[in-house]
Design a protein around this motif. Structure first.
Motif, PDB file in Angstrom:
ATOM      1  N   UNK A 286       0.833  -1.211   0.000  1.00 13.52           N
ATOM      2  CA  UNK A 286       0.000   0.000   0.000  1.00 13.52           C
ATOM      3  C   UNK A 286       0.865   1.257   0.000  1.00 13.52           C
ATOM      4  N   UNK A 287       2.140   1.111  -0.327  1.00 13.36           N
ATOM      5  CA  UNK A 287       3.079   2.223  -0.230  1.00 13.36           C
ATOM      6  C   UNK A 287       3.108   3.121  -1.454  1.00 13.36           C
ATOM      7  N   UNK A 288       4.054   4.077  -1.427  1.00 11.90           N
ATOM      8  CA  UNK A 288       4.117   5.119  -2.445  1.00 11.90           C
ATOM      9  C   UNK A 288       4.483   4.567  -3.821  1.00 11.90           C
ATOM     10  N   UNK A 289       5.397   3.615  -3.862  1.00 14.51           N
ATOM     11  CA  UNK A 289       5.849   3.116  -5.176  1.00 14.51           C
ATOM     12  C   UNK A 289       4.728   2.369  -5.885  1.00 14.51           C
ATOM     13  N   UNK A 290       4.007   1.526  -5.148  1.00 15.86           N
ATOM     14  CA  UNK A 290       2.869   0.829  -5.765  1.00 15.86           C
ATOM     15  C   UNK A 290       1.821   1.832  -6.236  1.00 15.86           C
ATOM     16  N   UNK A 291       1.592   2.873  -5.450  1.00 13.39           N
ATOM     17  CA  UNK A 291       0.614   3.901  -5.816  1.00 13.39           C
ATOM     18  C   UNK A 291       1.040   4.609  -7.109  1.00 13.39           C
TER      19      UNK A 291
ATOM     20  N   UNK B 145       6.852 -10.838 -10.073  1.00 16.93           N
ATOM     21  CA  UNK B 145       6.635 -12.239 -10.435  1.00 16.93           C
ATOM     22  C   UNK B 145       7.895 -12.954 -10.881  1.00 16.93           C
ATOM     23  N   UNK B 146       8.984 -12.219 -11.017  1.00 19.03           N
ATOM     24  CA  UNK B 146      10.239 -12.855 -11.432  1.00 19.03           C
ATOM     25  C   UNK B 146      10.717 -13.832 -10.367  1.00 19.03           C
ATOM     26  N   UNK B 147      11.222 -14.981 -10.789  1.00 17.66           N
ATOM     27  CA  UNK B 147      11.740 -15.916  -9.789  1.00 17.66           C
ATOM     28  C   UNK B 147      12.971 -15.346  -9.092  1.00 17.66           C
ATOM     29  N   UNK B 148      13.153 -15.723  -7.875  1.00 21.76           N
ATOM     30  CA  UNK B 148      14.281 -15.350  -7.014  1.00 21.76           C
ATOM     31  C   UNK B 148      14.178 -13.903  -6.548  1.00 21.76           C
ATOM     32  N   UNK B 149      14.143 -12.935  -7.470  1.00 21.44           N
ATOM     33  CA  UNK B 149      14.218 -11.528  -7.053  1.00 21.44           C
ATOM     34  C   UNK B 149      12.865 -10.984  -6.623  1.00 21.44           C
ATOM     35  N   UNK B 150      11.740 -11.597  -7.079  1.00 19.10           N
ATOM     36  CA  UNK B 150      10.423 -11.069  -6.794  1.00 19.10           C
ATOM     37  C   UNK B 150       9.877 -11.549  -5.456  1.00 19.10           C
ATOM     38  N   UNK B 151       8.570 -11.240  -5.247  1.00 16.14           N
ATOM     39  CA  UNK B 151       7.920 -11.630  -4.000  1.00 16.14           C
ATOM     40  C   UNK B 151       6.526 -11.056  -3.936  1.00 16.14           C
ATOM     41  N   UNK B 152       5.824 -11.239  -2.823  1.00 13.71           N
ATOM     42  CA  UNK B 152       4.463 -10.701  -2.692  1.00 13.71           C
ATOM     43  C   UNK B 152       4.412  -9.183  -2.857  1.00 13.71           C
ATOM     44  N   UNK B 153       5.432  -8.483  -2.400  1.00 11.68           N
ATOM     45  CA  UNK B 153       5.524  -7.034  -2.578  1.00 11.68           C
ATOM     46  C   UNK B 153       7.000  -6.645  -2.547  1.00 11.68           C
TER      47      UNK B 153
END
Length: 310
Positions: free
Chosen positions: A147-152, A168-176
């Motif tokens: 819910x932070x500034x970058x997502x906004x 969605x990239x493997x390894x480097x990605x995550x839920x947020x």
């Protein structure tokens, strides 16, 4: 009174110092030598020694008998090697990103900024260093949250799909971003980039303007001048800055706890093993890895002339 001073203890001591200048030097160096010898080197040797003891798995008590069982445990478990490689990869990526970001800023400060503008740039570069480390990390935690500034910003500009693709990239990605290697990489780069800018700027300041003028007079294009004169002369500064960025990233354990996934880094393992698990010998074995890596790194940096840019 003059005669009394001339024969007093102070006068005798002054004459001794005057006759033996080496004694003065030794006394001046005594405190820092004791500090380095006892506090720094002593603690490192004690740490290294701990890695050659072992933990009794049943009683949880350290057995103070020289053994290689802790090192066998450290080297035989693939998870430990993964932790080391993960930490080194993050440190290398952050160092490379800091160098890419820092060079144009340092070049602007060294070659074009004058007077008040130069002072302002120095303040802007150093301003993040004057604020609390924890405040900066937790501020970034909020910025990178779902819910932070970058997502906004991504949502408002219609680029939320791009952000989702990166997460969605493997390894480097995550839920947020706040729980991903990508977010950790961004915050590490933000934290340490001033430590890269200042040495590079110092190295660029030493590039003689006459060399650049001579290169232009001989018909070299700006790109050739940059690649053959500016970059080689600034390279020791880049290496000097990389010492800071690489070492600081490799040894940090707070940031991976606040921002990042559940996968561990070396600093976290050391903290967990010496604290929660009470396995000080294994924590010492993990601690030796950054020391060895930095010793090798410093040896290479010295050969590249990095210390001349500090």
């Amino acid at each position: 009174m003059t005669a009394a001073l001339a024969t007093g203890p102070g006068a005798v001591l002054a004459r001794a110092f005057w006759r033996k200048s080496g004694l003065v030097t030794l006394l001046l160096l005594l405190a820092p030598l004791l500090w380095l010898g006892i506090v720094y080197a002593g603690s490192l040797l004690a740490l290294l020694a701990q890695s050659f003891f072992a933990l009794d798995e049943f009683s949880g008590v350290i057995i103070y008998e020289p053994t290689l069982s802790t090192w066998r445990q450290f080297l035989s478990e693939p998870a430990n090697l993964d932790i080391v490689l993960r930490t080194l990869a993050m440190a290398a990526a952050v160092t490379l990103a800091c160098a890419i970001i820092a060079f144009p800023i340092a070049y602007l400060m060294a070659r074009y900024a004058k007077g008040g503008w130069k002072a302002l740039l120095y303040v802007l570069v150093m301003l993040p260093l004057w604020s609390s480390y924890l405040v900066k990390v937790y501020a970034w935690k909020l910025i990178l949250a779902k819910e932070g500034a970058i997502t906004w910003i991504f949502a408002q500009t219609g680029l939320i799909g791009l952000l989702d693709a990166m997460l969605g990239l493997p390894v480097v990605g995550g839920p947020s971003l706040s729980v991903s290697y990508l977010g950790m990489f961004l915050v590490f780069t933000y934290l340490w980039v001033p430590f890269m800018i200042l040495p590079v700027e110092a190295a660029l300041e030493r590039v003689p303007p006459s060399l650049l003028e001579a290169s232009g007079d001989l018909g070299a294009k700006p790109r050739t001048t940059f690649l053959r004169i500016v970059l080689p002369l600034a390279f020791p500064g880049i290496v000097a800055g990389s010492i800071f960025t690489f070492a600081l990233t490799m040894g940090d354990y707070i940031l991976p706890y606040v921002i990042g996934s559940s996968r561990l880094f070396i600093g976290q393992v050391v903290y967990l093993q010496q604290g929660t698990a009470g396995n000080v010998p294994l924590a010492a074995a993990f601690s030796v890895v950054p020391i060895l890596v930095m010793a090798l790194y410093l040896a290479v940096a010295r050969r590249l002339g990095a210390f001349d840019a500090l």
